[in-house]
Design a protein around this motif. Structure first.
Motif, PDB file in Angstrom:
ATOM      1  N   UNK A  22    -147.769  15.646  40.931  1.00  0.00           N
ATOM      2  CA  UNK A  22    -146.547  15.076  41.503  1.00  0.00           C
ATOM      3  C   UNK A  22    -146.879  13.994  42.525  1.00  0.00           C
ATOM      4  N   UNK A  23    -147.832  14.271  43.383  1.00  0.00           N
ATOM      5  CA  UNK A  23    -148.221  13.291  44.402  1.00  0.00           C
ATOM      6  C   UNK A  23    -148.783  12.030  43.753  1.00  0.00           C
ATOM      7  N   UNK A  24    -149.636  12.204  42.755  1.00  0.00           N
ATOM      8  CA  UNK A  24    -150.224  11.041  42.090  1.00  0.00           C
ATOM      9  C   UNK A  24    -149.157  10.219  41.367  1.00  0.00           C
ATOM     10  N   UNK A  25    -148.291  10.874  40.638  1.00  0.00           N
ATOM     11  CA  UNK A  25    -147.251  10.137  39.917  1.00  0.00           C
ATOM     12  C   UNK A  25    -146.275   9.458  40.871  1.00  0.00           C
ATOM     13  N   UNK A  26    -145.916  10.132  41.957  1.00  0.00           N
ATOM     14  CA  UNK A  26    -144.936   9.569  42.881  1.00  0.00           C
ATOM     15  C   UNK A  26    -145.512   8.392  43.661  1.00  0.00           C
ATOM     16  N   UNK A  27    -146.757   8.537  44.124  1.00  0.00           N
ATOM     17  CA  UNK A  27    -147.335   7.503  44.989  1.00  0.00           C
ATOM     18  C   UNK A  27    -148.182   6.467  44.262  1.00  0.00           C
ATOM     19  N   UNK A  28    -148.591   6.757  43.027  1.00  0.00           N
ATOM     20  CA  UNK A  28    -149.446   5.802  42.319  1.00  0.00           C
ATOM     21  C   UNK A  28    -148.796   5.333  41.021  1.00  0.00           C
ATOM     22  N   UNK A  29    -148.630   6.238  40.067  1.00  0.00           N
ATOM     23  CA  UNK A  29    -148.158   5.846  38.736  1.00  0.00           C
ATOM     24  C   UNK A  29    -146.784   5.186  38.785  1.00  0.00           C
ATOM     25  N   UNK A  30    -145.847   5.776  39.499  1.00  0.00           N
ATOM     26  CA  UNK A  30    -144.489   5.249  39.547  1.00  0.00           C
ATOM     27  C   UNK A  30    -144.136   4.679  40.918  1.00  0.00           C
ATOM     28  N   UNK A  31    -145.136   4.199  41.621  1.00  0.00           N
ATOM     29  CA  UNK A  31    -144.894   3.542  42.903  1.00  0.00           C
ATOM     30  C   UNK A  31    -144.166   2.225  42.649  1.00  0.00           C
ATOM     31  N   UNK A  32    -143.307   1.811  43.573  1.00  0.00           N
ATOM     32  CA  UNK A  32    -142.549   0.569  43.367  1.00  0.00           C
ATOM     33  C   UNK A  32    -143.441  -0.653  43.093  1.00  0.00           C
ATOM     34  N   UNK A  33    -144.630  -0.681  43.640  1.00  0.00           N
ATOM     35  CA  UNK A  33    -145.511  -1.839  43.422  1.00  0.00           C
ATOM     36  C   UNK A  33    -145.973  -1.937  41.964  1.00  0.00           C
ATOM     37  N   UNK A  34    -145.886  -0.848  41.207  1.00  0.00           N
ATOM     38  CA  UNK A  34    -146.294  -0.841  39.803  1.00  0.00           C
ATOM     39  C   UNK A  34    -145.141  -1.080  38.839  1.00  0.00           C
ATOM     40  N   UNK A  35    -143.970  -1.383  39.364  1.00  0.00           N
ATOM     41  CA  UNK A  35    -142.793  -1.619  38.528  1.00  0.00           C
ATOM     42  C   UNK A  35    -143.009  -2.882  37.691  1.00  0.00           C
ATOM     43  N   UNK A  36    -142.989  -2.743  36.365  1.00  0.00           N
ATOM     44  CA  UNK A  36    -143.226  -3.916  35.516  1.00  0.00           C
ATOM     45  C   UNK A  36    -142.156  -5.002  35.665  1.00  0.00           C
TER      46      UNK A  36
END
Length: 170
Positions: A147-161
């Motif tokens: 959950x922490x990885x997905x929230x802060x890394x995978x789906x972080x706003x900076x990674x929004x395509x």
């Protein structure tokens, strides 16, 4: 911290492989004894059941980290990137609540059946059912990590395509 979790993941996978390998080896041994030597092993069925039981719960804990639990991806494909972050957080919260529920109920079940002994291995059912809360604690740890990885890394706003479409360079 990453090195600690790498070791943790390896140990978990080794335990899973040992439980599954032990289950398969004992099954094959039982077949050999029963059909080739015409003499069955009385303890093999119970040992297989226990190792299979353990491998299921260890496998569930490993699947959380590798994101291999069954999901319905159709809904996710239509969600905007920003919503996916919170959708996954909700899913992880449900998984965490379930894990904690299983820890307490699994321990309660272990205490309830502590006085009973398995028929052939002469093992207390306390030890058999204690695998439920232990593996569910491992699962809860993995849920928090994922959950922490997905929230802060995978789906972080900076990674929004969609952010990279406008504004030129990524």
């Amino acid at each position: 911290m990453k090195a600690v979790f790498d070791i943790y993941d390896k140990v978990l996978k080794i335990l899973l492989c040992c439980a599954t390998g032990g289950f398969v080896a004992i099954c094959l041994l039982q077949v050999f004894f029963r059909f080739v030597l015409q003499n069955s092993l009385v303890w093999s069925q119970e040992a297989c059941n226990l190792l299979f039981f353990l491998s299921i719960f260890l496998g569930a804990a490993v699947c959380v980290t590798e994101r291999r639990h069954i999901t319905i991806d159709l809904v996710l494909e239509y969600l905007p990137f920003r919503v996916k972050r919170y959708w996954y957080l909700l899913i992880y919260a449900i998984m965490f609540i379930f894990s904690v529920y299983m820890v307490f109920n699994g321990y309660s079940m272990a205490l309830t059946f502590a006085h009973q002994i398995t028929s052939t291995l002469k093992l207390s059912y306390y030890h058999v059912y204690l695998s439920i809360p232990i593996t569910c604690i491992l699962m809860a740890i993995n849920v928090v990590r994922a959950a922490a990885y997905d929230f802060f890394v995978t789906y972080a706003p900076k990674n929004d395509p969609s952010r990279n479409k406008e504004g030129g360079a990524a």
